[in-house]
Write a protein that holds these residues in place. Structure first.
Motif, PDB file in Angstrom:
ATOM      1  N   UNK A  66      27.661  74.605  50.777  1.00 27.67           N
ATOM      2  CA  UNK A  66      27.034  75.826  51.289  1.00 27.67           C
ATOM      3  C   UNK A  66      25.605  75.500  51.685  1.00 27.67           C
ATOM      4  N   UNK A  67      25.340  75.475  52.987  1.00 25.41           N
ATOM      5  CA  UNK A  67      24.032  75.096  53.510  1.00 25.41           C
ATOM      6  C   UNK A  67      23.052  76.261  53.442  1.00 25.41           C
ATOM      7  N   UNK A  68      21.762  75.928  53.551  1.00 25.08           N
ATOM      8  CA  UNK A  68      20.741  76.977  53.676  1.00 25.08           C
ATOM      9  C   UNK A  68      20.962  77.770  54.948  1.00 25.08           C
ATOM     10  N   UNK A 111      30.103  82.700  53.344  1.00 23.04           N
ATOM     11  CA  UNK A 111      30.102  81.244  53.410  1.00 23.04           C
ATOM     12  C   UNK A 111      30.540  80.621  52.100  1.00 23.04           C
ATOM     13  N   UNK A 112      30.150  81.213  50.977  1.00 23.27           N
ATOM     14  CA  UNK A 112      30.575  80.702  49.669  1.00 23.27           C
ATOM     15  C   UNK A 112      32.079  80.858  49.484  1.00 23.27           C
ATOM     16  N   UNK A 113      32.611  82.002  49.891  1.00 20.38           N
ATOM     17  CA  UNK A 113      34.063  82.213  49.814  1.00 20.38           C
ATOM     18  C   UNK A 113      34.795  81.150  50.628  1.00 20.38           C
ATOM     19  N   UNK A 114      34.269  80.832  51.813  1.00 18.91           N
ATOM     20  CA  UNK A 114      34.886  79.820  52.675  1.00 18.91           C
ATOM     21  C   UNK A 114      34.972  78.476  51.953  1.00 18.91           C
ATOM     22  N   UNK A 115      33.915  78.114  51.241  1.00 18.98           N
ATOM     23  CA  UNK A 115      33.922  76.833  50.522  1.00 18.98           C
ATOM     24  C   UNK A 115      34.867  76.877  49.326  1.00 18.98           C
ATOM     25  N   UNK A 116      34.916  78.007  48.624  1.00 23.27           N
ATOM     26  CA  UNK A 116      35.809  78.117  47.466  1.00 23.27           C
ATOM     27  C   UNK A 116      37.274  78.074  47.877  1.00 23.27           C
ATOM     28  N   UNK A 117      37.585  78.573  49.069  1.00 24.66           N
ATOM     29  CA  UNK A 117      38.968  78.542  49.545  1.00 24.66           C
ATOM     30  C   UNK A 117      39.462  77.111  49.772  1.00 24.66           C
TER      31      UNK A 117
END
Length: 530
Positions: free
Chosen positions: A70-72, A156-162
């Motif tokens: 998760x980028x800035x 964006x965090x949800x995208x990474x957790x998926x």
């Protein structure tokens, strides 16, 4: 060690040759690790190297399992749809074709085992507080430009957790999040089963980590415990280092005194020898031998004391290296002073773009925290306040700190804002903001994030006329912890009124907030501080 990120002999430099890492070795994980360090230390660069966005000149990086990052700056286009951001648009289309009876072999391969991809995405969205997106599968077709900045971060965090990664990299994940969204993020990240490596200035988030990794002078040092434990260890070490510096300085003074005393003694002996030779009270051969012995003895004594002084100075230099640069901003700003009851702002029934009608009166040196959910319109309200007819001189500190002529130096920018102040006075004031000597002549475009903040504060607080109202929009975003301390110091010295949009409760407490106002869909709701 299966969930540990291992960095071996990592060497990296920017294309212009500026070195960042030279032979860095580190093992990060397992569990939740907070990566801390000053602006410019290379924290975000290290995350980008681990994520594979940058290629090292030499060395290797081992990342167990999949990787989420998760980028800035998420770099998302406003026209994108939620499912595209989540990385499930292609799977959804294939799934819908299969469900309608039009799917082919390629669609089945695309779906694989992800038959519940929509339900899984909606469940994660709900856990992070994005309930309206979780109400209906059709919300996955929603465009990003209908979401606030904080909601986009959570998406964006949800995208990474998926991706179900084994390692999750987070770069300032709580920026732009309201207090409710932050608590959701804390809970979700806390339940992540793999390794989390977090770069953040959020002290509550850092208070939840199990290990702190400090990146300093191109090396990583690990501290067991959370950020409070890390601060306690560093402070104890610094106290010992400061005591060692005091002792070493005392030893340098002692050895220097003894060297002076030895020289005085040698000079006395030399004068006595010369007097004896002039009086010729002893045979010449005896006097010559005494002179030779005296010279040898004097040389040994002098060299011994010089060596002791040099040794004491070397010891002082070594212990001084252990003392960190803890310079503080110290400014006196009497021209910013406001008195109780003095009119500052009067905003009457102003309608914001998203619906609520608000009124706000500010008097005297009040310090107001403006809070509210993401998308409530806080930044819009701040702009309306800035545009209102001023009763006192006002200045705004924008999130991006884009108030400079980038081609001019720090001194030239501040001098332009203070045309009636002498150059000597401007430089003296800049020194109080830690821009001493040649540091004040660096171009604004070349400043680091922390330097840029200090320069912006100097430019605003030293302006002519002096501001008596400061408007700050998420001023702590992207600040390292020393810069956050500098911001707090400067605002503590400010004697005017403050209106601050922030979701950092500790920062608000430290700057002495006197009123807390929440922007809701119905208008402004006032609460007492604390």
């Amino acid at each position: 060690m299966s969930s540990t990120v291992v960095v071996s002999d990592l060497t990296f430099a920017w294309p212009d040759g500026t070195p960042v890492f030279d032979g860095l070795d580190a093992a990060l994980g397992p569990g939740h690790v907070g990566l801390v360090g000053a602006n410019g230390a290379g924290k975000s660069t290290l995350l980008r190297l681990i994520a594979g966005e940058l290629r090292p000149v030499r060395g290797s990086i081992s990342v167990p399992g999949g990787l989420g990052y998760l980028r800035q700056d998420l770099g998302l286009a406003a026209g994108q749809h939620v499912d595209a951001v989540l990385g499930i648009a292609g799977v959804r289309k294939a799934l819908h074709r299969i469900e309608s009876g039009e799917g082919d072999e390629t669609d089945f391969e695309t779906v694989g085992t992800r038959w519940d991809v929509e339900e899984h995405a909606i469940a994660l969205l709900g856990r992070l507080g994005l309930h309206y997106l979780a109400d209906d599968v059709a919300q996955l077709d929603r465009r990003l430009d209908t979401l606030s900045g904080g909601e986009t971060v959570l998406l964006g965090l949800v995208a990474e957790l998926l991706r179900e990664p084994g390692v999750l990299l987070l770069d300032e994940p709580t920026n732009n999040l309201d207090s409710v969204a932050r608590q959701r993020l804390y809970e979700v990240v806390g339940q992540f089963p793999g390794t989390v490596l977090t770069v953040s200035h959020d002290r509550e988030l850092l208070g939840r980590v199990g290990t702190v990794a400090e990146l300093r002078q191109g090396e990583v040092r690990l501290f067991g415990g959370n950020f409070d434990d890390y601060e306690a260890i560093v402070e104890a070490e610094q106290e010992a280092a400061r005591a060692a510096v005091r002792e070493a300085r005392s030893d340098v003074r002692k050895q220097s005194r003894e060297l002076v005393e030895a020289r005085i003694k040698l000079d006395r002996r030399k004068r006595y020898g010369q007097k004896m030779q002039e009086n010729k009270r002893e045979p010449k051969i005896i006097m010559s031998e005494r002179k030779r012995q005296a010279q040898v003895s004097a040389g040994k004594l002098r060299n011994s004391h010089i060596a002791k002084v040099d040794e004491a100075k070397e010891q002082l230099a070594q212990v001084q290296e252990r003392v960190r640069d803890d310079r503080e901003i110290r400014v006196d700003l009497p021209d910013t002073r406001l008195y109780p009851g003095q009119d500052v702002i009067e905003l009457n029934e102003v309608e914001l773009a998203n619906g609520p009608v608000v009124s706000l009166t500010v008097t005297g040196p009040e310090r107001i925290a403006l809070t509210g959910r993401n998308g409530a319109g806080k930044t819009t309200l701040l702009r309306r306040i800035a545009a209102a007819p001023p009763k006192v001189p006002a200045r705004t500190l924008p999130q991006r700190l884009d108030i400079f002529d980038e081609r001019r130096s720090v001194f030239e920018n501040v001098a332009a804002a203070t045309p009636h102040v002498s150059a000597e006075r401007v430089r003296a004031q800049l020194a109080r903001f830690l821009f001493r000597g040649a540091d004040a002549d660096v171009a604004a475009a070349a400043l680091s994030g922390g330097e840029r903040l200090r320069a912006a504060l100097a430019m605003l607080l030293l302006a002519d006329p002096a501001p008596r109202l400061l408007l700050l929009d998420e001023p702590t975003n992207n600040l390292d912890l020393p810069s956050l301390r500098h911001l707090t110091e400067a605002l503590t010295a400010f004697e005017g009124a403050l209106i601050v949009v922030s979701h950092d409760p500790r920062f608000l407490d430290e700057i002495g907030v006197t009123r807390r106002i929440e922007l809701t869909p119905e208008g402004l709701l006032e609460d007492s501080p604390g």
